[in-house]
Design an enzyme around this catalytic site. Structure first.
Site, PDB file in Angstrom:
ATOM      1  CD  GLU A  11      -2.996  -0.787   0.003  1.00  0.00           C
ATOM      2  OE1 GLU A  11      -3.157  -0.489  -1.197  1.00  0.00           O
ATOM      3  OE2 GLU A  11      -3.327  -1.880   0.476  1.00  0.00           O
ATOM      4  CG  HIS A  12      -0.235   4.950   0.490  1.00  0.00           C
ATOM      5  ND1 HIS A  12      -0.515   6.273   0.246  1.00  0.00           N
ATOM      6  CD2 HIS A  12      -1.399   4.397   0.899  1.00  0.00           C
ATOM      7  CE1 HIS A  12      -1.802   6.502   0.518  1.00  0.00           C
ATOM      8  NE2 HIS A  12      -2.363   5.376   0.913  1.00  0.00           N
ATOM      9  CB  THR A  13       4.507   0.400  -2.575  1.00  0.00           C
ATOM     10  OG1 THR A  13       3.361  -0.390  -2.934  1.00  0.00           O
ATOM     11  CG2 THR A  13       4.893   0.076  -1.149  1.00  0.00           C
ATOM     12  CG  ASP A  14       0.359   2.978  -6.423  1.00  0.00           C
ATOM     13  OD1 ASP A  14       0.573   3.793  -5.501  1.00  0.00           O
ATOM     14  OD2 ASP A  14      -0.760   2.860  -6.989  1.00  0.00           O
TER      15      ASP A  14
ATOM     16  CB  SER B 144     -25.074   5.279 -15.401  1.00  0.00           C
ATOM     17  OG  SER B 144     -25.788   6.026 -14.439  1.00  0.00           O
TER      18      SER B 144
ATOM     19  N   GLY C  92     -17.081   4.218  -3.201  1.00  0.00           N
ATOM     20  CA  GLY C  92     -16.647   4.796  -1.924  1.00  0.00           C
ATOM     21  C   GLY C  92     -16.200   3.747  -0.926  1.00  0.00           C
TER      22      GLY C  92
ATOM     23  CB  SER D 229     -12.587   5.634  -9.996  1.00  0.00           C
ATOM     24  OG  SER D 229     -11.485   5.249  -9.222  1.00  0.00           O
TER      25      SER D 229
ATOM     26  CD  GLU E 151      -8.782   7.519 -10.144  1.00  0.00           C
ATOM     27  OE1 GLU E 151      -9.166   6.624 -10.915  1.00  0.00           O
ATOM     28  OE2 GLU E 151      -9.306   7.749  -9.054  1.00  0.00           O
TER      29      GLU E 151
ATOM     30  CG  ASP F 107      -6.524   1.809  -7.622  1.00  0.00           C
ATOM     31  OD1 ASP F 107      -5.911   1.103  -6.803  1.00  0.00           O
ATOM     32  OD2 ASP F 107      -6.905   2.968  -7.385  1.00  0.00           O
TER      33      ASP F 107
HETATM   34  C1  GLA Z   1      -5.422   4.193  -3.961  1.00  0.00           C
HETATM   35  C2  GLA Z   1      -4.717   4.662  -5.213  1.00  0.00           C
HETATM   36  C3  GLA Z   1      -3.632   3.683  -5.635  1.00  0.00           C
HETATM   37  C4  GLA Z   1      -2.694   3.373  -4.464  1.00  0.00           C
HETATM   38  C5  GLA Z   1      -3.500   3.008  -3.221  1.00  0.00           C
HETATM   39  C6  GLA Z   1      -2.623   2.842  -2.013  1.00  0.00           C
HETATM   40  O1  GLA Z   1      -6.124   3.014  -4.228  1.00  0.00           O
HETATM   41  O2  GLA Z   1      -5.638   4.831  -6.265  1.00  0.00           O
HETATM   42  O3  GLA Z   1      -2.910   4.208  -6.728  1.00  0.00           O
HETATM   43  O4  GLA Z   1      -1.819   4.437  -4.217  1.00  0.00           O
HETATM   44  O5  GLA Z   1      -4.488   3.978  -2.928  1.00  0.00           O
HETATM   45  O6  GLA Z   1      -1.814   1.735  -2.148  1.00  0.00           O
END
Ligand code: GLA
Length: 386
Positions: free
Chosen positions: A35-38, A69, A126, A132, A164, A176
């Site tokens: 997480e938060h590595t991308d 939609s 959400g 998204s 995005e 994502d």
């Molecule tokens: C959201 C962002 C992703 C990623 C995650 C954390 O999902 O859209 O790009 O940064 O948070 O891992």
């Protein structure tokens, strides 16, 4: 044709008075770990889930795009000759943003025909499950085929990310969209966000008698504003102070030096990214060597790091993860950007119900908002359905 594809086809016909040229779909995702590595050019290990967004699309003879939609009233109309991120809003920005991002990437849409589009989805919005990205990737595969563009899956993921970032305004990474494009049944997707090399990683969940619970905290998050952007900035500041382009270049051996060079908070943010990258690599190795029952400690360590070092969890998520593990989950962790959204628990399939009830009970006893809990299965990525 599945019932859902038949239903979206019928909805298209009701809206536009003719049959669509085709129906395409793309899934939401959960992140198993990383997480938060991308956006730090590190490693991630998500999988696509069995919740999808469908786009029924019909070609037009002019340059108009019409969007409807099954989940919102009204119609949005745009011209392919006047796409601009500033002129987009609401859910249709994700779809129109993809066309804009294609043009922005240098793809010639000068001859592209207009489209009538009808969107349907069962990805909860959400909940941190990338509704998204599902929308962007469903639009991306549809446009690519209808406009006969030469774009592979990772190129489409990149385009979805740009949509995005620019059309919606969230500084997110490639996680994502890569998961939604590259997902495969019973596999996770390993992605190196630096080289963008990806490969499927077998999970063997069914074979091992395991299931994944999604525990939606029902605490809504928003990535275009707030904490997500702060963490993004913290990581950029940390990298700058350490003299590297991205935190990908920092390893466990550099942490002592980092501690001396950074303020206490930035150091903890950096430590999360560095240790999380290592946990992704360790998870891939552990899955191959010992199977999914052996990755619990890595999931739990990731949850602790997000809670204590990166500080992106909320009490509802922390308690849900703790309660799941206490009730017999192999491991549990928040998934996605944080500040709400969902966590996941890897559980023995026969205990799924019992663990879900224990989590509901723990949240209720603590006077916290109760989660919505359901199982997900690793599923196929974006595709044509009809
Ligand atoms: C959201 C962002 C992703 C990623 C995650 C954390 O999902 O859209 O790009 O940064 O948070 O891992």
């Amino acid at each position: 044709m599945t019932d859902r594809v038949a239903a979206v086809t019928a909805a298209f016909e009701a809206a536009y008075g003719r049959l669509p040229t085709g129906v395409w779909s793309a899934p939401g995702r959960v992140n198993l770990i990383g997480e938060h590595t991308d956006y730090n050019n590190g490693y991630v290990l998500p999988f696509a889930i069995n919740r999808r967004t469908w786009a029924a699309v019909g070609m037009r003879e002019d340059r108009t795009v019409r969007l409807r939609s099954t989940f919102a009233d009204g119609e949005t109309t745009a011209s392919l000759d006047a796409l601009s991120p500033d002129a987009m809003g609401g859910w249709s920005a994700y779809v129109l943003g993809v066309a804009w991002a294609m043009a922005d990437a240098g793809i010639d849409l000068g001859e592209a025909s207009g489209l009538d589009i009808l969107i349907d989805s069962d990805v909860p919005v959400g909940a941190g499950l990338s509704s998204s990205a599902a929308l962007e990737c469903a639009a991306g595969v549809a446009f690519t085929e209808l406009w006969t563009l030469d774009l592979d899956k990772i190129a489409l993921a990149r385009i979805g990310r740009v949509a995005e970032n620019k059309a919606v305004g969230a500084p997110t990474g490639l996680l994502d969209q890569a998961a939604s494009m590259l997902g495969e049944e019973d596999h996770a997707v390993f992605l190196d966000c630096d080289t963008e090399a990806a490969h499927p990683v077998p999970l063997h969940l069914k074979q091992e008698g395991l299931a994944i619970l999604v525990m939606n905290s029902n605490v809504e998050h928003e990535h275009a504003t707030g904490g997500y952007g702060d963490r993004f900035a913290s990581c950029a500041n940390g990298a700058k102070a350490l003299g590297v382009a991205t935190l990908r270049e920092i390893g466990a051996d550099d942490l002592t030096r980092a501690e001396g060079a950074l303020d206490e908070e930035t150091y903890r943010r950096v430590r999360h990214v560095v240790t999380e990258n290592q946990r992704v690599l360790d998870t891939v190795d552990t899955l191959a060597a010992a199977g999914p029952r052996a990755i619990g400690d890595l999931m739990n360590a990731s949850q602790a790091s997000m809670r204590d070092d990166f500080e992106i969890t909320v009490p509802e998520i922390d308690l849900a993860c703790d309660a799941a593990v206490l009730a017999g989950a192999v491991g549990a962790r928040m998934t996605g950007g944080g500040f709400g959204g969902s966590s996941i628990a890897l559980v023995p399939a026969e205990k799924a119900q019992e663990i879900a009830s224990a989590v509901q009970g723990a949240l209720s006893d603590a006077g916290l908002r109760e989660p919505t809990i359901f199982t997900v299965a690793p599923s196929q990525g974006a595709r044509r359905d009809r």
